[in-house]
Write an enzyme that holds these catalytic residues in place. Structure first.
Site, PDB file in Angstrom:
ATOM      1  N   SER A  55       0.805  -1.228   0.000  1.00 52.95           N
ATOM      2  CA  SER A  55       0.000   0.000   0.000  1.00 52.95           C
ATOM      3  C   SER A  55       0.836   1.274   0.000  1.00 52.95           C
ATOM      4  CB  SER A  55      -0.939   0.017   1.204  1.00 52.95           C
ATOM      5  OG  SER A  55      -0.202   0.104   2.408  1.00 52.95           O
TER       6      SER A  55
ATOM      7  N   LYS B  57       0.872   4.541   6.901  1.00 52.18           N
ATOM      8  CA  LYS B  57       0.302   5.386   5.844  1.00 52.18           C
ATOM      9  C   LYS B  57       0.939   6.767   5.915  1.00 52.18           C
ATOM     10  CE  LYS B  57      -2.869   2.203   4.902  1.00 52.18           C
ATOM     11  NZ  LYS B  57      -2.775   1.356   3.683  1.00 52.18           N
TER      12      LYS B  57
END
Length: 337
Positions: free
Chosen positions: A112, A191
């Site tokens: 990701s 993230k």
């Protein structure tokens, strides 16, 4: 002559003295000194005879018993193997302290964050600054605990830790204890922070940019090549609550980030769940690098929403003050015809 000969042999055995008081004998010592030395040697010989024959081996110093100045023997040095457990214990305590308060290594479990981070990379996370009240800032890459549970969990099947067998789990537990690997029981994600508490963030899709407080972000330097900012999952304006952050993965089309969890804190992550900022790729060696904040987050006006309220309050407070001062001046001088 006879008297002279008798006189030469008299004197009770004392050495003759030359004129001026100098002794004739080469030793120059008094007979009492010679007798004392002879008595001391006799006493030493008697003690040696009583103790038995002298063994030269007994006179050698034991290994490690070097004699210090003053006749004292130095303390025998401790064996390396006896010190090794102490050294290992100290090293483990230091590693545990560093892991708990300073820096911890985390493994990247998914794709990701490509191409900034690759699956299997080891990143170092700063855990010290949050202890001093520091909060995540826009553009930083952060590690945080899964804010959801059960059906609201952020972690998908591809981000779960792999089962590597009893030996692998044992090694992981040891390495996670000292901070070299993440714990299999911890559910952590990584993230990039896009917006912080008080910001308004949006992305309308159709190739459009992500906007923070109305300012478009230039994300070409970190978004995965070929990805769009949010075409796979556009979202309407979201007001980020206080002490929360809005996060997105750099591989936008392969990241279940804030856009996919609107039912939990409106997609945001509580700051209290943030472990720390990832500041460096430590492994593998050929990918060693620092994780810096992209320049687009330093553009002017990005904090406009945060500064508008204080400016408006200042203006609102200044207007009555100016009017009051004007009336006072007019009252003193009187109206001018």
């Amino acid at each position: 002559m006879g008297d002279l000969a008798v006189g030469a042999r008299s004197g009770h055995g004392e050495p003759e003295k030359r004129p001026g008081g100098t002794d004739e004998s080469s030793g120059g010592g008094a007979p009492e000194d010679a007798a004392s030395s002879q008595a001391a040697r006799s006493a030493q010989a008697s003690r040696s005879a009583a103790d038995g024959p002298v063994n030269p081996e007994n006179d050698k110093a034991a290994p490690g018993d070097a004699e210090e100045p003053g006749g004292r023997q130095a303390k025998k040095q401790r064996s390396f193997w006896k010190e090794l457990p102490i050294l290992v214990g100290i090293a483990l305590l230091l590693a545990l302290f560093i892991k708990t308060f300073l820096v911890q290594a985390f493994s990247i479990p998914s794709d990701s964050m490509q191409n900034t981070l690759q699956r299997g990379d080891r990143v170092l996370v700063d855990k010290l600054t949050p202890w001093f009240g520091s909060k995540p800032e826009r553009g930083e890459v952060v590690v945080f605990h899964d804010p959801g549970k059960g059906d609201q969990s952020w972690l998908g099947p591809d981000t779960q830790q792999q089962n590597s067998g009893p030996l692998g789990r044992g090694v992981q537990k040891v390495l996670s204890f000292i901070g070299l690997m993440p714990s299999a029981e911890e559910k952590d994600l990584i993230k990039r922070v896009i917006a912080v508490g008080g910001d308004t963030v949006e992305c309308q899709g159709q190739g459009g940019p992500v906007k923070v407080n109305g300012k478009a972000l230039d994300e070409k330097s970190y978004i995965f090549p070929g990805n769009s900012p949010c075409d796979d999952k556009p979202f309407a304006p979201v007001k980020v609550p206080k002490d929360h952050i809005w996060v997105m993965g750099d591989h936008r089309q392969d990241s279940l980030d804030s856009r996919y969890h609107p039912d939990l804190y409106n997609g945001t992550v509580p700051v209290k769940d943030v472990v720390g900022r990832a500041f460096s790729v430590a492994w593998p060696i050929d990918r060693w690098s620092f994780l810096s904040v992209p320049g687009t987050f330093d553009q002017s006006g990005l904090n406009a929403a945060a500064t508008a309220t204080p400016a408006a309050l200042g203006l609102a407070g200044a207007v009555p003050l100016v009017l009051w001062r004007r009336r006072r001046i007019i009252g003193k001088t009187g109206p001018k015809g």
